[in-house]
Enzyme design. Structure first.
Site, PDB file in Angstrom:
ATOM      1  N   GLU A 116       9.927  10.088 -11.793  1.00 51.46           N
ATOM      2  CA  GLU A 116      11.240   9.674 -11.285  1.00 51.46           C
ATOM      3  C   GLU A 116      12.234   9.425 -12.422  1.00 51.46           C
ATOM      4  O   GLU A 116      13.195   8.673 -12.256  1.00 51.46           O
ATOM      5  CB  GLU A 116      11.115   8.415 -10.401  1.00 51.46           C
ATOM      6  CG  GLU A 116      10.198   8.557  -9.202  1.00 51.46           C
ATOM      7  CD  GLU A 116      10.689   9.539  -8.131  1.00 51.46           C
ATOM      8  OE1 GLU A 116      11.799  10.102  -8.288  1.00 51.46           O
ATOM      9  OE2 GLU A 116       9.947   9.747  -7.158  1.00 51.46           O
ATOM     10  N   HIS A 140      10.985   0.850  -9.516  1.00 55.64           N
ATOM     11  CA  HIS A 140      10.672   1.522  -8.257  1.00 55.64           C
ATOM     12  C   HIS A 140       9.290   1.084  -7.793  1.00 55.64           C
ATOM     13  O   HIS A 140       8.324   1.166  -8.558  1.00 55.64           O
ATOM     14  CB  HIS A 140      10.700   3.046  -8.458  1.00 55.64           C
ATOM     15  CG  HIS A 140      10.158   3.818  -7.308  1.00 55.64           C
ATOM     16  ND1 HIS A 140      10.643   3.712  -6.030  1.00 55.64           N
ATOM     17  CD2 HIS A 140       9.150   4.732  -7.236  1.00 55.64           C
ATOM     18  CE1 HIS A 140       9.973   4.519  -5.229  1.00 55.64           C
ATOM     19  NE2 HIS A 140       9.053   5.147  -5.930  1.00 55.64           N
ATOM     20  N   HIS A 142       6.458   0.724  -4.182  1.00 57.56           N
ATOM     21  CA  HIS A 142       6.122   1.138  -2.815  1.00 57.56           C
ATOM     22  C   HIS A 142       5.861  -0.118  -1.980  1.00 57.56           C
ATOM     23  O   HIS A 142       4.714  -0.441  -1.661  1.00 57.56           O
ATOM     24  CB  HIS A 142       4.920   2.082  -2.826  1.00 57.56           C
ATOM     25  CG  HIS A 142       5.199   3.394  -3.494  1.00 57.56           C
ATOM     26  ND1 HIS A 142       4.240   4.355  -3.708  1.00 57.56           N
ATOM     27  CD2 HIS A 142       6.358   3.917  -3.980  1.00 57.56           C
ATOM     28  CE1 HIS A 142       4.790   5.418  -4.310  1.00 57.56           C
ATOM     29  NE2 HIS A 142       6.072   5.163  -4.488  1.00 57.56           N
ATOM     30  N   GLU A 170      18.096 -17.740   1.903  1.00 55.55           N
ATOM     31  CA  GLU A 170      18.398 -17.391   0.504  1.00 55.55           C
ATOM     32  C   GLU A 170      18.801 -15.921   0.324  1.00 55.55           C
ATOM     33  O   GLU A 170      19.419 -15.571  -0.690  1.00 55.55           O
ATOM     34  CB  GLU A 170      17.159 -17.643  -0.365  1.00 55.55           C
ATOM     35  CG  GLU A 170      16.788 -19.102  -0.500  1.00 55.55           C
ATOM     36  CD  GLU A 170      17.199 -19.666  -1.852  1.00 55.55           C
ATOM     37  OE1 GLU A 170      16.730 -19.134  -2.861  1.00 55.55           O
ATOM     38  OE2 GLU A 170      17.981 -20.624  -1.879  1.00 55.55           O
ATOM     39  N   HIS A 211       9.194   5.708   1.879  1.00 63.27           N
ATOM     40  CA  HIS A 211       8.723   5.861   0.505  1.00 63.27           C
ATOM     41  C   HIS A 211       8.666   4.522  -0.257  1.00 63.27           C
ATOM     42  O   HIS A 211       7.606   4.147  -0.746  1.00 63.27           O
ATOM     43  CB  HIS A 211       9.610   6.871  -0.235  1.00 63.27           C
ATOM     44  CG  HIS A 211       9.148   7.188  -1.613  1.00 63.27           C
ATOM     45  ND1 HIS A 211       9.248   8.434  -2.167  1.00 63.27           N
ATOM     46  CD2 HIS A 211       8.579   6.408  -2.583  1.00 63.27           C
ATOM     47  CE1 HIS A 211       8.752   8.420  -3.397  1.00 63.27           C
ATOM     48  NE2 HIS A 211       8.338   7.189  -3.665  1.00 63.27           N
TER      49      HIS A 211
HETATM   50  O1  2HA Z   1       4.016   8.277  -8.094  1.00 64.90           O
HETATM   51  O2  2HA Z   1       6.230   6.462  -7.059  1.00 64.90           O
HETATM   52  O3  2HA Z   1       8.028   8.260  -6.418  1.00 64.90           O
HETATM   53  C1  2HA Z   1       5.149   7.751  -8.648  1.00 64.90           C
HETATM   54  C2  2HA Z   1       6.125   7.544  -7.582  1.00 64.90           C
HETATM   55  C3  2HA Z   1       6.972   8.671  -7.189  1.00 64.90           C
HETATM   56 ZN    ZN Z   2       7.472   6.422  -5.327  1.00 61.06          ZN
END
Ligand code: 2HA
Ligand code: ZN
Length: 280
Positions: A116, A140, A142, A170, A211
């Site tokens: 990414e 980032h 998940h 909050e 995602h």
């Molecule tokens: O595997 O999270 O979006 C890495 C990620 C791709």
């Molecule tokens: Zn991801």
């Protein structure tokens, strides 16, 4: 001092471990990047390799020319970062055109920066510009409950922001600008990066449907805290919705306005719309 012993590297590693323990980084899921300060680079200059190959970023970030980033590696697992930083992380430098990067430290056993990278760098470019260089972290993850919500709420910024705000008093204080939502797209490329970076002009967090989420901030603490706050709000909402499909009571628009006044935050009126709901 050794690269791994530097404060910013230790903070980065701790954030990877914290995210893993939250359950947000199954397998190689998620990625993290930090825009390194010039004085932090000076301290480790002797350990950087300036003679490596230049690779295309897959996006153009001219405003990040000559900047250094600490990033997680593509295909690397967050749970392994603290055990072996040198094989799972990299320090990269951006060239003078903003189109290429060079690995100057890390990924000792081979490998590339996060898949990414375009999203990370384009988010950094936007945030560097609109925070006068203050923001340095892009994360980032998940996040389970946020992902679950992208199957049941309409994919728009107003609905997501309002629903998340309602879940804890909050929340509007922590993310008064709201959150952006990106409909499902193929990850890893310049297209999703451009869409996400566009949202980052207005928000510090953007949700990727089905995602995960991106969060940005000044420090590891504030960025992790933002991810954590939004994911916790999503968890409460999933719990509420699991029990009944409507809320018996909630925080109302007038109460948000009261809160905004007392806590000196500005809450955009577009999130405080009137809901038409059937109460049972
Ligand atoms: O595997 O999270 O979006 C890495 C990620 C791709
Ligand atoms: Zn991801």
């Amino acid at each position: 001092m050794n690269v791994i012993d530097q404060n910013f590297v230790q903070g980065f590693i701790r954030m990877c471990s914290d995210g893993y323990r939250q359950g947000w980084h199954e397998r190689n899921g998620g990625n993290l990047s930090y825009r390194i300060r010039p004085e932090e680079i000076t301290d480790i200059q002797d350990q950087l390799n300036e003679h490596g190959v230049w690779f295309p970023i897959g996006a153009e970030v001219p405003s990040l020319k000559d900047e250094f980033f600490l990033v997680t590696g593509s295909g690397k697992y967050f749970r392994n970062v603290e055990l072996d930083p040198e094989n799972n992380l990299a320090i990269i430098k951006i060239d003078e055109t903003g189109k290429n990067y060079q690995i100057q430290w890390g990924l000792a056993g081979g490998g590339k920066p996060t898949s990414e990278l375009p999203s990370h760098l384009m988010n950094h470019a936007v945030k560097k510009a609109c925070t006068k260089g203050l923001y340095r972290v892009v994360y980032h993850a998940h996040t389970t409950n946020v992902i679950a919500l992208t199957f049941i709420l309409p994919l728009n910024d107003e609905v997501f922001t309002r629903e998340l705000w309602e879940m804890a008093t909050e929340c509007p204080v922590v993310f008064p600008d709201g959150v952006g939502v990106v409909s499902w797209m193929v990850p890893g490329g310049a297209k999703i990066a451009a869409k996400t970076a566009d949202l980052m002009r207005n928000y510090d967090a953007a949700i990727w449907a089905h995602h995960g989420m991106f969060a940005t901030g000044e420090t590891f603490d504030s960025t992790f805290g933002l991810m954590h706050t939004i994911e916790k709000a999503a968890e409460i909402l999933i719990k509420v919705l699991s029990v009944r499909s409507d809320k018996r009571q909630t925080i109302e628009p007038g109460q948000f306005r009261q809160l905004a006044k007392e806590f000196h935050v500005e809450l955009p009126e577009r999130f405080l719309f009137d809901k038409v709901e059937c109460k049972s």
